[in-house]
Design an enzyme around this catalytic site. Structure first.
Site, short mmCIF file in Angstrom:
data_model
loop_
_atom_site.label_atom_id
_atom_site.label_comp_id
_atom_site.label_asym_id
_atom_site.label_seq_id
_atom_site.Cartn_x
_atom_site.Cartn_y
_atom_site.Cartn_z
N CYS A 67 -30.46 3.34 6.41
CA CYS A 67 -30.22 4.20 7.58
C CYS A 67 -30.48 3.43 8.86
CB CYS A 67 -31.14 5.42 7.49
SG CYS A 67 -31.06 6.48 8.95
N CYS A 137 -35.13 14.29 6.82
CA CYS A 137 -35.45 13.23 7.79
C CYS A 137 -36.94 13.34 8.13
CB CYS A 137 -34.60 13.36 9.05
SG CYS A 137 -34.98 12.10 10.28
N GLN A 253 -36.81 15.43 26.37
CA GLN A 253 -37.51 14.32 25.71
C GLN A 253 -37.61 14.60 24.21
OE1 GLN A 253 -38.55 11.45 26.87
NE2 GLN A 253 -38.31 11.73 29.06
N TYR A 279 -33.29 12.07 39.52
CA TYR A 279 -32.83 12.15 38.12
C TYR A 279 -33.63 13.24 37.40
CZ TYR A 279 -31.58 7.33 39.49
OH TYR A 279 -31.14 6.20 40.14
N ASP A 341 -36.56 8.48 37.37
CA ASP A 341 -36.45 8.41 35.90
C ASP A 341 -34.99 8.17 35.55
OD1 ASP A 341 -36.80 8.62 33.18
OD2 ASP A 341 -37.01 10.81 33.17
N CYS A 368 -36.98 4.09 30.35
CA CYS A 368 -36.78 3.98 28.91
C CYS A 368 -36.20 2.62 28.54
CB CYS A 368 -35.87 5.10 28.40
SG CYS A 368 -34.22 5.09 29.14
N GLU A 400 -41.42 3.91 26.32
CA GLU A 400 -41.27 4.42 27.68
C GLU A 400 -42.32 3.76 28.57
OE1 GLU A 400 -38.94 7.84 29.54
OE2 GLU A 400 -38.90 6.91 27.56
#
Length: 407
Positions: A67, A137, A253, A279, A341, A368, A400
């Site tokens: 994956c 998952c 987030q 942002y 951001d 990020c 981050e």
């Protein structure tokens, strides 16, 4: 070719000479059996582990290594944090604390599952046309198992055609799962091409909200024109005392547990009374700050994000103002602190010039992408007063950064 992996590169690949070895660990002794050239890099597409590094742990995910979602699950979490700290040290030349995620499994609040003739799951690493079939998952949590089981029943009993990726045929393409980790609310969003969707409500009776999204374009995306099928219009997430509405087409987030630490850290770095939230998105920072008495004005170029920010301000009973504007249009003078951001591409050059000209007292930069952060810091006429990293994305190389910049 045989040897010991020396280190990881910034993308989390092991380095052995001039060959990159995916899913390896520093200290692994490996034998490379096949090498493929991808762009300018040599990648070991087939290799054998001769002797394990002490940094290795057993991966919880049964399809790890195939994956493309996680690339570091085979490494101890302590080493993952060390690796991320070293990555920032190489880039910025300073030691940065990396705040660990409160949870390293069951932390993701969103996954986009491809629904195909090969199975339900994620793309295989480096192969966009191949899907790795999964039952659950682990980074999302137990709700994923239930949702996938119910989706298989829905497809079989309602005889729904699913996506053939290579031929680009089939009706049902994606199932997007979203979950409020602090509220327990679940959203199921089924993404299809044009056609008629059988009623899915009895299959997903555990969900708070069920949506149907129609992608009328040729693009391979997991969103489209939305229609509420069953349940509430929004699910909610809660960070400390702030409630946020979640819609199929709104960004939030992806690690709710660490997002609490993120908003707290940003609020600690803000100075003065008047705050400009650039942002702003759905108001993640702005509303949290407004709840704490700051006078907040937020801007974003995305009209729907601003609509959601206004709704979030209303349900939290705060006076924050949110408006639509690009980063090039916003005036930054008159504010004590400016929060930026930006997306992964970083700050627009015109905004950098504006910040250098107007010189707000404090900039809180949330990033990020450490590489574009480093580039922007070189251009801004500010110095780093405080900087911290937060591991928002366990088992991946990503993290981050939050920095307080002063003149």
């Amino acid at each position: 070719m045989r040897g010991v992996v020396k280190e990881l590169n910034d993308d989390g690949f092991g380095v052995l000479g001039n060959v990159l070895v995916p899913f390896s660990a520093p200290g692994d002794e490996v034998e490379i059996l096949k090498i493929e050239k991808v762009k300018k890099a040599k990648i070991a597409s087939k290799w054998k582990l001769i002797k394990s590094s002490p940094l290795r742990v057993g991966a919880r995910c049964k399809v790890f290594g195939r994956c493309g979602g996680c690339s570091l699950q085979h490494l101890s979490y302590d080493y993952q944090l060390e690796f991320k700290g070293e990555r920032i040290r190489r880039l910025l030349g300073v030691d940065v604390e990396v705040i660990p995620s409160p949870r390293i499994f069951g932390h993701r609040n969103r996954i986009d599952l491809a629904v195909t003739v090969e199975g339900i799951g994620f793309r295989e690493r480096g192969k966009w046309w191949k899907i790795v079939d999964i039952q659950e998952c682990p980074v999302f949590g137990k709700t994923s198992r239930k949702a996938i089981e119910r989706l298989r029943e829905f497809i079989e009993e309602e005889r729904i055609s699913v996506w053939n990726v290579k031929k680009d045929e089939g009706f049902l393409r994606y199932m997007v799962l979203r979950e409020g980790k602090f509220t327990g609310e679940v959203m199921v969003n089924l993404v299809t091409k044009e056609g008629k969707l059988p009623d899915p409500s009895k299959y997903f009776d555990f969900a708070t909200s069920i949506y149907w999204s129609v992608n009328r374009t040729k693009s391979d995306v997991s969103y489209g024109e939305v229609e509420s099928v069953w349940g509430r219009e929004f699910i909610t997430e809660k960070l400390d005392d702030v409630i946020y509405l979640i819609h199929p087409n709104s960004f939030f987030q992806t690690n709710s547990y660490q997002a609490v630490n993120l908003v707290k850290k940003v609020s600690e770095l803000v100075e003065g009374e008047r705050v400009l939230d650039m942002y702003s998105g759905v108001g993640t920072f702005g509303i949290y700050l407004a709840k704490r008495g700051f006078k907040v004005v937020g801007f974003d170029s995305n009209e729907f994000a601003i609509e959601m920010a206004r709704k979030n301000a209303k349900i939290n009973k705060v006076d924050a103002v949110f408006d639509v504007a690009t980063d090039r249009e916003v005036e930054v003078n008159g504010f004590d602190t400016v929060i930026v951001d930006p997306p992964r591409v970083g700050l627009h050059p015109k905004l950098i010039k504006k910040l250098n000209r107007e010189k707000p007292e404090v900039i809180v930069y949330v990033s990020c992408n450490p590489k574009t952060f480093a580039r922007d810091i070189e251009k801004l006429e500010y110095k780093i007063d405080e900087i911290v990293a937060l591991d928002m994305f366990p088992h991946t190389p990503h993290l981050e950064l939050v920095a307080k910049l002063i003149v």
